[in-house]
Write an enzyme that holds these catalytic residues in place. Structure first.
Site, PDB file in Angstrom:
ATOM      1  N   GLN A   1      10.055  -5.229  11.704  1.00  0.00           N
ATOM      2  CA  GLN A   1       8.783  -5.806  11.249  1.00  0.00           C
ATOM      3  C   GLN A   1       7.616  -5.059  11.879  1.00  0.00           C
ATOM      4  OE1 GLN A   1       8.454 -10.021  11.974  1.00  0.00           O
ATOM      5  NE2 GLN A   1       6.523 -10.206  10.854  1.00  0.00           N
TER       6      GLN A   1
ATOM      7  N   ILE B   1       0.829  -1.211   0.000  1.00  0.00           N
ATOM      8  CA  ILE B   1       0.000   0.000   0.000  1.00  0.00           C
ATOM      9  C   ILE B   1       0.867   1.267   0.000  1.00  0.00           C
ATOM     10  CG2 ILE B   1      -0.292   0.307   2.505  1.00  0.00           C
ATOM     11  CD1 ILE B   1      -3.341   0.497   1.939  1.00  0.00           C
TER      12      ILE B   1
ATOM     13  N   HIS C   1       6.147 -12.211   5.646  1.00  0.00           N
ATOM     14  CA  HIS C   1       6.004 -11.719   4.275  1.00  0.00           C
ATOM     15  C   HIS C   1       7.370 -11.402   3.686  1.00  0.00           C
ATOM     16  CE1 HIS C   1       5.593  -8.302   7.068  1.00  0.00           C
ATOM     17  NE2 HIS C   1       6.231  -7.573   6.158  1.00  0.00           N
TER      18      HIS C   1
END
Ligand code: AMP
Ligand code: ZN
Length: 115
Positions: free
Chosen positions: A93, A31, A99
């Site tokens: 993180q 995003i 991911h």
């Protein structure tokens, strides 16, 4: 995990720009991209971080790296790409569902600045 944002993306409860999906993996655009191409590849299985993996995840971890390379090429990153896995608070993180960031298509600076 009911409250995990990436699990919600996998379940379709939060919209995303999907890149890829199979039985065990899911990929979607970040995003807040840091380069012209920046997407995330995740296991559908909720694993908090790379630190939480064990021998039972060996095949999954192999598959995710192979798929990262395939998807990077499909996204046009023929001259190369950067893969990043932030692990734990000490690794920066922010979303605690394992991911791999796949980043490229621009001027990718060296990881370590040499002065
Ligand atoms: P990390 O610091 O490795 O945990 O990175 C988490 C990444 O998730 C960041 O690059 C965020 O921009 C990205 N991110 C957070 N929420 C979303 C979302 N809803 N859709 C896509 N990417 C997201
Ligand atoms: Zn999750």
């Amino acid at each position: 995990m009911s409250n995990c944002i990436f699990c919600k993306i996998v379940r379709g409860e939060i919209p995303c720009r999907k890149v890829y999906e199979d039985e065990e993996l899911f990929a979607f655009h970040d995003i807040h991209p840091v380069a012209p191409v920046h997407f995330m590849l995740i296991p559908k299985l909720h694993i908090e971080s790379l630190s939480e993996t064990n021998d039972s995840h060996a095949k999954l971890l192999g598959n995710i790296l192979l798929q990262a390379s395939k998807l990077a090429k499909e996204q046009g990153l023929h001259s190369g790409f950067r893969t990043v896995i932030n692990t734990g608070k000490g690794g920066g993180q922010e979303v605690f569902h394992l991911h791999i960031h796949i980043i490229g298509g621009g001027n990718i600076p060296p990881m370590v600045r040499r002065e």
